[in-house]
Motif scaffolding. Structure first.
Motif, PDB file in Angstrom:
ATOM      1  N   PHE A 219     -64.452 -36.503 -16.137  1.00 17.67           N
ATOM      2  CA  PHE A 219     -63.547 -36.548 -17.459  1.00 17.67           C
ATOM      3  C   PHE A 219     -63.597 -35.405 -17.820  1.00 17.67           C
ATOM      4  CE2 PHE A 219     -64.121 -37.137 -21.876  1.00 17.67           C
ATOM      5  CZ  PHE A 219     -62.914 -38.086 -22.162  1.00 17.67           C
ATOM      6  N   LEU A 220     -64.410 -34.320 -17.791  1.00 18.66           N
ATOM      7  CA  LEU A 220     -64.299 -32.979 -18.304  1.00 18.66           C
ATOM      8  C   LEU A 220     -63.093 -32.309 -17.553  1.00 18.66           C
ATOM      9  CD1 LEU A 220     -67.969 -32.214 -18.891  1.00 18.66           C
ATOM     10  CD2 LEU A 220     -66.232 -32.928 -20.599  1.00 18.66           C
ATOM     11  N   ASP A 221     -63.243 -32.712 -16.343  1.00 18.59           N
ATOM     12  CA  ASP A 221     -62.125 -31.690 -15.444  1.00 18.59           C
ATOM     13  C   ASP A 221     -60.827 -32.440 -15.980  1.00 18.59           C
ATOM     14  OD1 ASP A 221     -63.456 -29.920 -14.088  1.00 18.59           O
ATOM     15  OD2 ASP A 221     -64.044 -31.353 -12.727  1.00 18.59           O
ATOM     16  N   LEU A 222     -60.486 -33.739 -16.260  1.00 18.37           N
ATOM     17  CA  LEU A 222     -59.232 -34.444 -16.475  1.00 18.37           C
ATOM     18  C   LEU A 222     -58.867 -33.768 -17.911  1.00 18.37           C
ATOM     19  CD1 LEU A 222     -57.242 -36.475 -16.293  1.00 18.37           C
ATOM     20  CD2 LEU A 222     -58.668 -38.103 -17.704  1.00 18.37           C
ATOM     21  N   LEU A 223     -59.789 -33.587 -18.902  1.00 16.93           N
ATOM     22  CA  LEU A 223     -59.414 -32.787 -19.975  1.00 16.93           C
ATOM     23  C   LEU A 223     -58.905 -31.418 -19.822  1.00 16.93           C
ATOM     24  CD1 LEU A 223     -62.174 -33.973 -22.487  1.00 16.93           C
ATOM     25  CD2 LEU A 223     -60.052 -34.839 -22.272  1.00 16.93           C
ATOM     26  N   SER A 224     -59.472 -30.809 -18.958  1.00 19.66           N
ATOM     27  CA  SER A 224     -59.248 -29.449 -18.522  1.00 19.66           C
ATOM     28  C   SER A 224     -57.766 -29.310 -17.754  1.00 19.66           C
ATOM     29  CB  SER A 224     -60.098 -28.829 -17.647  1.00 19.66           C
ATOM     30  OG  SER A 224     -60.015 -27.424 -16.988  1.00 19.66           O
ATOM     31  N   ILE A 225     -57.710 -30.186 -16.952  1.00 15.18           N
ATOM     32  CA  ILE A 225     -56.262 -30.302 -16.205  1.00 15.18           C
ATOM     33  C   ILE A 225     -55.208 -30.343 -17.333  1.00 15.18           C
ATOM     34  CG2 ILE A 225     -54.785 -31.547 -14.870  1.00 15.18           C
ATOM     35  CD1 ILE A 225     -57.295 -32.104 -12.930  1.00 15.18           C
ATOM     36  N   THR A 226     -55.567 -31.193 -18.125  1.00 10.59           N
ATOM     37  CA  THR A 226     -54.720 -31.752 -19.216  1.00 10.59           C
ATOM     38  C   THR A 226     -54.286 -30.463 -20.114  1.00 10.59           C
ATOM     39  OG1 THR A 226     -55.285 -34.111 -19.240  1.00 10.59           O
ATOM     40  CG2 THR A 226     -53.731 -33.359 -21.116  1.00 10.59           C
ATOM     41  N   PHE A 227     -55.397 -29.564 -20.460  1.00  6.91           N
ATOM     42  CA  PHE A 227     -54.990 -28.594 -21.285  1.00  6.91           C
ATOM     43  C   PHE A 227     -54.239 -27.508 -20.527  1.00  6.91           C
ATOM     44  CE2 PHE A 227     -56.438 -24.281 -22.679  1.00  6.91           C
ATOM     45  CZ  PHE A 227     -55.947 -24.224 -23.818  1.00  6.91           C
ATOM     46  N   VAL A 228     -54.894 -26.982 -19.349  1.00 11.23           N
ATOM     47  CA  VAL A 228     -54.465 -25.953 -18.547  1.00 11.23           C
ATOM     48  C   VAL A 228     -52.810 -26.298 -17.909  1.00 11.23           C
ATOM     49  CG1 VAL A 228     -54.860 -24.638 -16.392  1.00 11.23           C
ATOM     50  CG2 VAL A 228     -56.664 -25.216 -17.948  1.00 11.23           C
ATOM     51  N   SER A 229     -52.725 -27.343 -17.799  1.00 12.55           N
ATOM     52  CA  SER A 229     -51.318 -27.817 -17.094  1.00 12.55           C
ATOM     53  C   SER A 229     -50.311 -27.480 -18.246  1.00 12.55           C
ATOM     54  CB  SER A 229     -51.106 -29.275 -16.579  1.00 12.55           C
ATOM     55  OG  SER A 229     -51.477 -29.974 -17.522  1.00 12.55           O
ATOM     56  N   ARG A 230     -50.318 -27.759 -19.469  1.00 15.51           N
ATOM     57  CA  ARG A 230     -49.620 -27.541 -20.525  1.00 15.51           C
ATOM     58  C   ARG A 230     -49.625 -26.157 -21.175  1.00 15.51           C
ATOM     59  NH1 ARG A 230     -50.510 -33.422 -23.726  1.00 15.51           N
ATOM     60  NH2 ARG A 230     -50.114 -34.968 -21.883  1.00 15.51           N
ATOM     61  N   PHE A 231     -50.794 -25.479 -21.185  1.00 13.64           N
ATOM     62  CA  PHE A 231     -51.083 -24.180 -22.025  1.00 13.64           C
ATOM     63  C   PHE A 231     -51.191 -23.090 -21.063  1.00 13.64           C
ATOM     64  CE2 PHE A 231     -51.735 -27.538 -24.933  1.00 13.64           C
ATOM     65  CZ  PHE A 231     -50.599 -27.372 -25.888  1.00 13.64           C
ATOM     66  N   LYS A 232     -51.318 -23.376 -19.528  1.00 12.16           N
ATOM     67  CA  LYS A 232     -51.918 -22.235 -18.807  1.00 12.16           C
ATOM     68  C   LYS A 232     -50.951 -20.760 -18.880  1.00 12.16           C
ATOM     69  CE  LYS A 232     -52.675 -20.963 -13.913  1.00 12.16           C
ATOM     70  NZ  LYS A 232     -52.957 -21.406 -12.699  1.00 12.16           N
ATOM     71  N   LYS A 233     -49.547 -20.985 -19.153  1.00  9.48           N
ATOM     72  CA  LYS A 233     -48.737 -19.855 -19.127  1.00  9.48           C
ATOM     73  C   LYS A 233     -48.415 -19.503 -20.732  1.00  9.48           C
ATOM     74  CE  LYS A 233     -48.496 -19.662 -14.466  1.00  9.48           C
ATOM     75  NZ  LYS A 233     -48.859 -18.698 -14.041  1.00  9.48           N
ATOM     76  N   ARG A 234     -48.865 -20.377 -21.407  1.00 12.51           N
ATOM     77  CA  ARG A 234     -48.713 -20.067 -22.861  1.00 12.51           C
ATOM     78  C   ARG A 234     -49.944 -20.492 -23.804  1.00 12.51           C
ATOM     79  NH1 ARG A 234     -46.559 -25.113 -24.103  1.00 12.51           N
ATOM     80  NH2 ARG A 234     -45.772 -26.266 -22.505  1.00 12.51           N
ATOM     81  N   PRO A 235     -50.972 -19.899 -23.643  1.00 14.10           N
ATOM     82  CA  PRO A 235     -52.098 -20.520 -24.379  1.00 14.10           C
ATOM     83  C   PRO A 235     -52.064 -19.985 -26.005  1.00 14.10           C
ATOM     84  CG  PRO A 235     -52.697 -18.312 -23.063  1.00 14.10           C
ATOM     85  CD  PRO A 235     -51.365 -18.791 -22.502  1.00 14.10           C
ATOM     86  N   MET A 236     -51.131 -19.010 -26.169  1.00 16.48           N
ATOM     87  CA  MET A 236     -50.980 -18.847 -27.586  1.00 16.48           C
ATOM     88  C   MET A 236     -50.402 -19.889 -28.342  1.00 16.48           C
ATOM     89  SD  MET A 236     -51.900 -16.650 -29.617  1.00 16.48           S
ATOM     90  CE  MET A 236     -51.604 -15.982 -31.329  1.00 16.48           C
ATOM     91  N   HIS A 237     -49.512 -20.558 -27.767  1.00 16.81           N
ATOM     92  CA  HIS A 237     -48.733 -21.820 -28.179  1.00 16.81           C
ATOM     93  C   HIS A 237     -50.078 -22.761 -28.751  1.00 16.81           C
ATOM     94  CE1 HIS A 237     -44.684 -21.390 -26.327  1.00 16.81           C
ATOM     95  NE2 HIS A 237     -45.257 -20.134 -26.711  1.00 16.81           N
TER      96      HIS A 237
END
Length: 324
Positions: A219-237
């Motif tokens: 479950f924690l990895d699912l949250l991680s994937i969701t976050f990283v996939s959307r903001f990996k290249k633009r974490p400042m967003h």
């Protein structure tokens, strides 16, 4: 593009010495019956039994069998990741080593990738032989993953899957993320994902390596994937937006408290001190959090520019052509 093999079969394993010879013979029968060129990559995830000795023997008997041995147990995701790095087939099939996945499914999975042009085909074990302690949490996680990812699969964690080679060469899995490979693939642009009902067999040898704690990690990895996939290249967003909201809220409350005090002094000649009000401290916390989130965003932007050394594992030995 020419590939050395039609199919690469990647099999992660941990303490499966009894099932390996039967599994390899079964795969060989299926491949020869359909005249596929193939390789079998057995990834020993730090087994404590004689699995590696069995793999060495199988590799000596059959050049199609290759092996990788981790120095310790890293997990199924690590084993798959290393197998993906080294596979050469046009179509990559993954399956578990416990004989619960049937190699008879391989030709149909191959056809769906090769001829029907899917990027990824995931198996769906409609009828399972697992205990309720595993099936009920699995259904809950599948439902949560469908909701978050928008991918309508019934069984994300099925070990029996087929991929176009390009898919496995452009994704990375770690932690417990093997159960979310379809999600990772989709967010990397591979959207032609299908599902195929497959046969699930009762475990013949050994015991399950499954533990309930893996659902927590999953479950924690699912949250991680969701976050990283959307903001990996633009974490400042992400961090910048959250920081701005927190800062504006805190600043707004502070301005309102100051205005309220000035109005009280103007109308009544007295007013409650700002620092005596709990709301002031909430505003102060919001401002501080806003600044910290901004700093986190800048740090994340710099980190994202660095090289990714996440998936490096200590390999003890190899079998077959993988020794090169």
């Amino acid at each position: 593009m020419q590939y050395p093999y039609d199919i690469s079969v990647v099999v992660p394993l941990f303490n499966e010495e009894e099932s390996l010879p039967e599994l390899v013979r079964w795969i060989k029968r299926v491949m020869h019956a359909h005249e596929f060129s193939y390789e079998v990559i057995l990834v020993d995830d730090g087994s404590t039994d004689h699995s590696w000795e069995v793999i060495n023997q199988l590799g000596a008997e059959d050049n199609a069998v290759k092996g990788i041995s981790f120095n310790r147990n890293y997990g199924k995701s690590a084993a798959l990741n290393e197998g993906f790095k080294r596979c050469s087939g046009e179509v990559v099939i993954t399956m578990d080593a416990d004989l619960q996945d049937s190699p008879e499914e391989i030709p149909a999975l191959y056809d769906m990738i090769k001829n029907q042009k899917y990027d990824l085909v995931s198996g769906w074990k409609k009828k399972r032989f697992d205990p309720l302690s595993k099936t009920i949490p699995t259904k809950l996680f599948n439902a949560a993953t469908r909701k978050l990812s928008g991918i309508q699969l019934h069984d994300f964690n099925c070990g029996l899957k087929a991929y176009r080679q390009l898919v496995v060469k452009t994704i990375e899995v770690h932690g417990e993320m093997h159960r979310y490979i379809p999600v990772i693939a989709k967010w990397n642009g591979f959207t032609k994902i299908a599902e195929k009902p497959v046969q699930h067999q009762e475990r013949k040898y050994g015991v399950t390596k499954f533990g309930l704690e893996r659902f927590v990690y999953g479950f924690l990895d699912l949250l991680s994937i969701t976050f990283v996939s959307r903001f990996k290249k633009r974490p400042m967003h992400f961090f910048g937006t959250m920081g701005t909201l927190m800062f504006v809220v805190g600043l707004g409350i502070t301005v309102w408290l100051i205005a309220q005090k000035l109005f009280g002094l103007y109308t009544n000649g007295r007013a409650r001190d700002i620092v005596d009000q709990p709301l002031f401290f909430l505003a102060l916390v919001a401002v501080i959090l806003g600044v910290q989130l901004f700093l986190a965003g800048f740090l994340a932007e710099m980190i994202s520019l660095g090289s990714n050394k996440r998936n490096e594992y200590l390999i003890r030995d190899k079998v077959g052509a993988l020794k090169k």
